[in-house]
Design a protein around this motif. Structure first.
Motif, PDB file in Angstrom:
ATOM      1  N   ALA A 135       1.572   8.670   6.639  1.00  0.00           N
ATOM      2  CA  ALA A 135       1.955   8.874   5.150  1.00  0.00           C
ATOM      3  C   ALA A 135       3.213   9.680   5.062  1.00  0.00           C
ATOM      4  O   ALA A 135       3.506  10.537   6.034  1.00  0.00           O
ATOM      5  CB  ALA A 135       0.853   9.528   4.675  1.00  0.00           C
ATOM      6  N   PRO A 136       3.948   9.521   3.788  1.00  0.00           N
ATOM      7  CA  PRO A 136       3.582   8.676   2.878  1.00  0.00           C
ATOM      8  C   PRO A 136       4.604   7.286   2.886  1.00  0.00           C
ATOM      9  O   PRO A 136       4.780   6.661   1.943  1.00  0.00           O
ATOM     10  CB  PRO A 136       4.181   9.299   1.799  1.00  0.00           C
ATOM     11  N   VAL A 156       0.889  -1.147   0.121  1.00  0.00           N
ATOM     12  CA  VAL A 156      -0.096   0.034  -0.138  1.00  0.00           C
ATOM     13  C   VAL A 156       0.932   1.210  -0.105  1.00  0.00           C
ATOM     14  O   VAL A 156       1.796   1.443   0.716  1.00  0.00           O
ATOM     15  CB  VAL A 156      -0.917  -0.027   1.113  1.00  0.00           C
ATOM     16  N   ASP A 157       0.415   1.972  -0.918  1.00  0.00           N
ATOM     17  CA  ASP A 157       1.355   3.408  -0.825  1.00  0.00           C
ATOM     18  C   ASP A 157       0.286   4.625  -0.547  1.00  0.00           C
ATOM     19  O   ASP A 157      -0.457   4.978  -1.238  1.00  0.00           O
ATOM     20  CB  ASP A 157       1.785   3.595  -2.574  1.00  0.00           C
ATOM     21  N   PRO A 158       0.479   5.032   0.774  1.00  0.00           N
ATOM     22  CA  PRO A 158      -0.515   5.860   1.259  1.00  0.00           C
ATOM     23  C   PRO A 158      -0.066   7.337   0.811  1.00  0.00           C
ATOM     24  O   PRO A 158       0.322   8.306   1.548  1.00  0.00           O
ATOM     25  CB  PRO A 158      -0.324   5.522   2.813  1.00  0.00           C
ATOM     26  N   GLY A 207       3.731  13.243  10.525  1.00  0.00           N
ATOM     27  CA  GLY A 207       2.988  13.443   9.047  1.00  0.00           C
ATOM     28  C   GLY A 207       1.716  12.891   8.987  1.00  0.00           C
ATOM     29  O   GLY A 207       1.098  12.785  10.076  1.00  0.00           O
ATOM     30  N   LEU A 208       0.876  12.974   7.902  1.00  0.00           N
ATOM     31  CA  LEU A 208      -0.382  12.796   7.657  1.00  0.00           C
ATOM     32  C   LEU A 208      -0.799  10.949   8.235  1.00  0.00           C
ATOM     33  O   LEU A 208       0.015  10.293   8.066  1.00  0.00           O
ATOM     34  CB  LEU A 208      -1.045  12.849   6.331  1.00  0.00           C
ATOM     35  N   VAL A 209      -1.694  10.910   8.977  1.00  0.00           N
ATOM     36  CA  VAL A 209      -2.300   9.656   9.729  1.00  0.00           C
ATOM     37  C   VAL A 209      -2.955   9.022   8.643  1.00  0.00           C
ATOM     38  O   VAL A 209      -3.921   9.521   8.147  1.00  0.00           O
ATOM     39  CB  VAL A 209      -2.538  10.106  10.942  1.00  0.00           C
ATOM     40  N   VAL A 210      -2.733   7.783   8.468  1.00  0.00           N
ATOM     41  CA  VAL A 210      -3.682   6.795   7.552  1.00  0.00           C
ATOM     42  C   VAL A 210      -4.738   6.439   8.303  1.00  0.00           C
ATOM     43  O   VAL A 210      -4.755   6.095   9.529  1.00  0.00           O
ATOM     44  CB  VAL A 210      -2.817   5.709   7.140  1.00  0.00           C
TER      45      VAL A 210
END
Length: 276
Positions: free
Chosen positions: A240-241, A167-169, A202-205
């Motif tokens: 992410a990422p 998976v590439d978030p 960073g951004l959270v999945v």
């Protein structure tokens, strides 16, 4: 506010009606890289999280982007919200394009002490009825934690898998999943907020997306299986990422272990009961 002060929220209930719109199913499908289910066909597992959406005006959202607390869910002021896990029973498939009703009830509120401070756990039970039959029953565990550095490093090694999907978030994937689930929690798309206010790097999945992808990978590896019960929980957030993988193996007839792993350690895990 103490847990005792939150007792008024126990038993609070609400019902939402939704026609499982085929066009919205197509938006979910392209977001997750899956075939588009036609009207009248089964909705894939956990896609119901993109329906029965809680829609409130922007003026009624909190600083974190969620609907302001203290209406259906208890206040839990000055705490950061996380999706901790849950349990889902699939009595059959929900059908695309057919009206359904979801009743949600707050069933438990419990304060616990964790390594990073006080944690408030709220359990919400959801029952989805379609054509007069309860098709999906689930409990969701939401945790509100006091502001503190999140746990980001895994310690438990991932098992040997029978299937695994990378998976590439990307920020686009996170934005699209936020859009199809009408999830305005800023940790998933607002980099300054998530890093400066909630302490993530960073951004959270999204936890729900990770659970959905785990079930999706199982379905790819076991296309004839019918899902019956899923129990899932997050061990640590995925940021992410950085790529991760969803994987699993069948441990015995009708039972599978699913997980999300990153750098060889577990981040999320689940147990799935199914019929072949």
């Amino acid at each position: 506010m103490s847990t005792n002060d939150l007792s008024a929220w126990l038993g609070k209930s609400q019902t939402v009606t939704d026609r499982l719109d085929p066009n919205h199913a197509a938006c979910i499908a392209v977001t997750l890289g899956e075939p588009v289910p036609a009207s009248g066909k089964p909705l894939p597992a956990l896609w119901h999280w993109a329906y029965f959406l809680e829609t409130v005006p922007i003026a009624q959202t909190g600083t974190d982007g969620h609907p302001a607390r203290g209406s259906f869910l208890p206040p839990a002021d000055n705490r950061n919200r996380m999706w901790a896990g849950g349990r889902v029973t699939f009595n059959g498939p929900l059908l695309v394009g057919v009206e359904a009703h979801k009743t949600s009830t707050v069933t438990a509120i419990q304060e616990k002490k964790g390594r990073t401070g006080s944690l408030l756990f709220v359990t919400v039970k959801h029952e989805i009825v379609q054509n007069g039959v309860m098709v999906v029953s689930e409990e969701q565990d939401i945790v509100y934690r006091e502001p503190s550095p999140p746990k980001l490093v895994g310690t438990e090694p991932a098992p040997v898998s029978q299937w695994k999907e990378a998976v590439d978030p990307t920020p686009v994937l996170l934005f699209r999943y936020s859009a199809v689930t009408f999830n305005s929690h800023r940790i998933h798309y607002d980099h300054p907020y998530v890093t400066e206010k909630e302490g993530y790097p960073g951004l959270v999945v999204h936890g729900p997306m990770i659970a959905t992808l785990m079930c999706q990978a199982f379905a790819h590896a076991n296309p004839q299986a019918r899902l019956r019960q899923l129990s899932y929980r997050g061990l640590r957030p995925l940021i992410a990422p950085t790529p991760f993988a969803v994987a699993g193996h069948v441990t015995q007839a009708g039972l599978a272990q699913l997980w999300a792993e990153q750098d060889g350690t577990l981040a999320h895990q689940a147990e799935l009961r199914f019929e072949a």
